[in-house]
Design an enzyme around this catalytic site. Structure first.
Site, mmCIF file in Angstrom:
data_model
loop_
_atom_site.group_PDB
_atom_site.id
_atom_site.type_symbol
_atom_site.label_atom_id
_atom_site.label_comp_id
_atom_site.label_asym_id
_atom_site.label_seq_id
_atom_site.Cartn_x
_atom_site.Cartn_y
_atom_site.Cartn_z
ATOM 1 N N GLU A 1 43.565 -51.846 -11.790
ATOM 2 C CA GLU A 1 42.585 -51.015 -11.653
ATOM 3 C C GLU A 1 42.409 -50.301 -10.342
ATOM 4 O O GLU A 1 43.477 -51.014 -9.422
ATOM 5 C CB GLU A 1 41.113 -50.891 -11.284
ATOM 6 C CG GLU A 1 39.792 -50.650 -13.428
ATOM 7 C CD GLU A 1 39.930 -48.703 -12.542
ATOM 8 O OE1 GLU A 1 40.354 -48.351 -12.128
ATOM 9 O OE2 GLU A 1 39.288 -48.654 -12.976
ATOM 10 N N ASP A 2 42.722 -49.143 -9.321
ATOM 11 C CA ASP A 2 43.194 -48.964 -8.419
ATOM 12 C C ASP A 2 42.007 -48.818 -7.323
ATOM 13 O O ASP A 2 42.586 -49.372 -6.417
ATOM 14 C CB ASP A 2 43.569 -46.818 -8.156
ATOM 15 C CG ASP A 2 43.094 -46.471 -8.559
ATOM 16 O OD1 ASP A 2 41.783 -46.584 -9.288
ATOM 17 O OD2 ASP A 2 42.636 -45.143 -8.698
ATOM 18 N N LYS B 1 44.989 -41.485 -13.331
ATOM 19 C CA LYS B 1 46.727 -41.091 -13.062
ATOM 20 C C LYS B 1 46.297 -42.089 -11.775
ATOM 21 O O LYS B 1 47.369 -43.169 -11.722
ATOM 22 C CB LYS B 1 46.939 -39.530 -12.994
ATOM 23 C CG LYS B 1 46.592 -38.616 -13.714
ATOM 24 C CD LYS B 1 46.496 -38.001 -13.298
ATOM 25 C CE LYS B 1 46.795 -36.828 -14.299
ATOM 26 N NZ LYS B 1 46.812 -35.242 -13.257
ATOM 27 N N GLY B 2 45.461 -43.028 -11.096
ATOM 28 C CA GLY B 2 44.788 -43.456 -9.935
ATOM 29 C C GLY B 2 46.059 -44.721 -9.883
ATOM 30 O O GLY B 2 46.297 -45.150 -9.312
ATOM 31 N N ASP C 1 44.632 -40.076 -5.947
ATOM 32 C CA ASP C 1 44.323 -38.720 -4.867
ATOM 33 C C ASP C 1 43.067 -38.028 -3.613
ATOM 34 O O ASP C 1 42.297 -38.437 -4.578
ATOM 35 C CB ASP C 1 44.800 -37.636 -6.028
ATOM 36 C CG ASP C 1 43.009 -37.363 -7.542
ATOM 37 O OD1 ASP C 1 42.526 -38.582 -7.446
ATOM 38 O OD2 ASP C 1 43.387 -36.329 -7.147
ATOM 39 N N ARG D 1 48.648 -38.882 -3.641
ATOM 40 C CA ARG D 1 49.406 -39.631 -4.624
ATOM 41 C C ARG D 1 50.639 -40.937 -3.977
ATOM 42 O O ARG D 1 50.760 -42.133 -4.364
ATOM 43 C CB ARG D 1 49.818 -39.693 -5.960
ATOM 44 C CG ARG D 1 48.310 -39.014 -6.638
ATOM 45 C CD ARG D 1 48.302 -38.758 -8.006
ATOM 46 N NE ARG D 1 47.550 -38.555 -9.282
ATOM 47 C CZ ARG D 1 46.128 -38.651 -9.299
ATOM 48 N NH1 ARG D 1 45.692 -39.896 -8.900
ATOM 49 N NH2 ARG D 1 45.196 -37.602 -9.856
ATOM 50 N N LYS E 1 35.200 -50.745 -3.147
ATOM 51 C CA LYS E 1 34.217 -51.009 -2.322
ATOM 52 C C LYS E 1 32.820 -51.324 -2.337
ATOM 53 O O LYS E 1 32.213 -51.111 -3.366
ATOM 54 C CB LYS E 1 34.116 -49.148 -2.489
ATOM 55 C CG LYS E 1 35.098 -48.821 -1.491
ATOM 56 C CD LYS E 1 34.956 -46.660 -1.860
ATOM 57 C CE LYS E 1 35.542 -46.134 -1.358
ATOM 58 N NZ LYS E 1 35.025 -44.915 -2.124
ATOM 59 N N ASP F 1 34.342 -48.913 -7.258
ATOM 60 C CA ASP F 1 33.575 -47.645 -6.314
ATOM 61 C C ASP F 1 32.133 -48.158 -6.112
ATOM 62 O O ASP F 1 31.252 -48.889 -6.460
ATOM 63 C CB ASP F 1 33.991 -46.240 -6.584
ATOM 64 C CG ASP F 1 33.090 -45.651 -5.310
ATOM 65 O OD1 ASP F 1 31.933 -46.477 -4.654
ATOM 66 O OD2 ASP F 1 33.062 -44.913 -5.181
ATOM 67 N N PHE G 1 36.228 -42.808 1.384
ATOM 68 C CA PHE G 1 37.049 -41.399 0.579
ATOM 69 C C PHE G 1 38.567 -42.018 1.086
ATOM 70 O O PHE G 1 38.862 -41.549 1.662
ATOM 71 C CB PHE G 1 37.157 -40.167 0.478
ATOM 72 C CG PHE G 1 37.283 -40.235 -0.783
ATOM 73 C CD1 PHE G 1 36.894 -39.700 -1.957
ATOM 74 C CD2 PHE G 1 38.969 -39.348 -0.831
ATOM 75 C CE1 PHE G 1 37.466 -39.991 -2.870
ATOM 76 C CE2 PHE G 1 39.081 -38.634 -1.672
ATOM 77 C CZ PHE G 1 38.905 -38.905 -2.817
HETATM 78 P P1 5GP Z 1 33.672 -45.769 -10.271
HETATM 79 O O1 5GP Z 1 33.363 -45.759 -11.236
HETATM 80 O O2 5GP Z 1 33.658 -47.815 -9.370
HETATM 81 O O3 5GP Z 1 32.157 -45.559 -9.373
HETATM 82 O O4 5GP Z 1 34.457 -45.232 -9.322
HETATM 83 C C1 5GP Z 1 35.772 -45.176 -10.377
HETATM 84 C C2 5GP Z 1 36.714 -44.140 -9.966
HETATM 85 O O5 5GP Z 1 36.535 -42.993 -8.719
HETATM 86 C C3 5GP Z 1 38.084 -44.968 -9.664
HETATM 87 O O6 5GP Z 1 38.923 -45.252 -10.401
HETATM 88 C C4 5GP Z 1 38.898 -43.239 -8.514
HETATM 89 O O7 5GP Z 1 39.409 -42.838 -9.522
HETATM 90 C C5 5GP Z 1 37.996 -42.839 -8.362
HETATM 91 N N1 5GP Z 1 37.294 -43.154 -6.696
HETATM 92 C C6 5GP Z 1 36.309 -43.984 -6.274
HETATM 93 N N2 5GP Z 1 36.399 -44.294 -4.838
HETATM 94 C C7 5GP Z 1 37.315 -43.095 -4.390
HETATM 95 C C8 5GP Z 1 37.922 -42.765 -3.870
HETATM 96 O O8 5GP Z 1 37.922 -43.545 -2.647
HETATM 97 N N3 5GP Z 1 39.431 -42.520 -3.745
HETATM 98 C C9 5GP Z 1 39.489 -41.689 -4.483
HETATM 99 N N4 5GP Z 1 40.608 -40.944 -4.379
HETATM 100 N N5 5GP Z 1 39.293 -42.055 -5.839
HETATM 101 C C10 5GP Z 1 37.785 -42.707 -5.803
#
Ligand code: 5GP
Length: 184
Positions: free
Chosen positions: A108-109, A53-54, A168, A174, A140, A112, A161
């Protein structure tokens, strides 16, 4: 920081600070809309794929500064990342549109570890689109476990975070108009 940003901050002591204020956020999103538009033509419009949803708040603002024709579609995924695994992405809701022979832009929001995006790219590429590019609002850089190409980045941020602007914490925050950091 705007008056509205400050109001949100004052109302909730769990928000430690504003990382990216709403004015900077809106300015960069508008720029991104123009940047992205320059990559495509209206004769061959891209499908923007937003990850629920992000990603919805970002998508909603991004498309309002796009100058090229486009479609939008949505996908919901969850990623399972064990300690030593490379992570697996499960599709909870798939796209409505066929992306075969279409230009795709993943919106993508936040990226990470990069695991979700890596799997998503593999998954969508298997459907034989004309191209797949990535536009991520937040990156990140120091948290990366899997190198992944991001074509358009809004902001590089530290490994903290973050919440707000679609992101969220347990389904809250959000609606914040800025990107903030929660108190630890
Ligand atoms: P990745 O697979 O790159 O580690 O993470 C992707 C997903 O993790 C993002 O689309 C998001 O939903 C969640 N995520 C990663 N870091 C954060 C953060 O700092 N805050 C929030 N709310 N969600 C995060």
């Amino acid at each position: 920081m705007t008056f509205q940003d400050q109001e949100f901050l004052d109302r909730d002591p769990r928000i430690a600070r504003v990382l990216i204020g709403s004015v900077d956020l809106q300015r960069r999103v508008t720029e991104l809309g123009r940047e992205v538009s320059a990559e495509y033509t209206s004769e061959d419009p891209p499908i923007l794929v937003s990850i629920l949803k992000g990603g919805v708040v970002f998508l909603a603002d991004l498309i309002r500064s796009m100058t090229v024709a486009h479609e939008i579609d949505f996908m919901a995924v969850s990623s399972y990342t064990g300690q030593n695994t490379t992570g697996v992405v499960k599709i909870n809701m798939d796209l409505q549109a066929s992306i075969t022979d279409r230009h795709v832009l993943i919106v993508e929001d936040i990226v990470d570890t990069g695991l979700t995006l890596t799997h998503l790219l593999e998954l969508l590429s298997a459907r034989k689109p004309k191209s797949v590019r990535v536009c991520a609002l937040l990156n990140k850089v120091d948290a990366r476990r899997k190198e992944v190409r991001i074509d358009h980045t809004g902001f590089d941020i530290p490994d903290e975070f973050v919440i707000g602007y679609g992101l969220d914490y347990n389904e809250h925050y959000r609606n914040l108009p800025f990107i903030g950091v929660l108190r630890g």
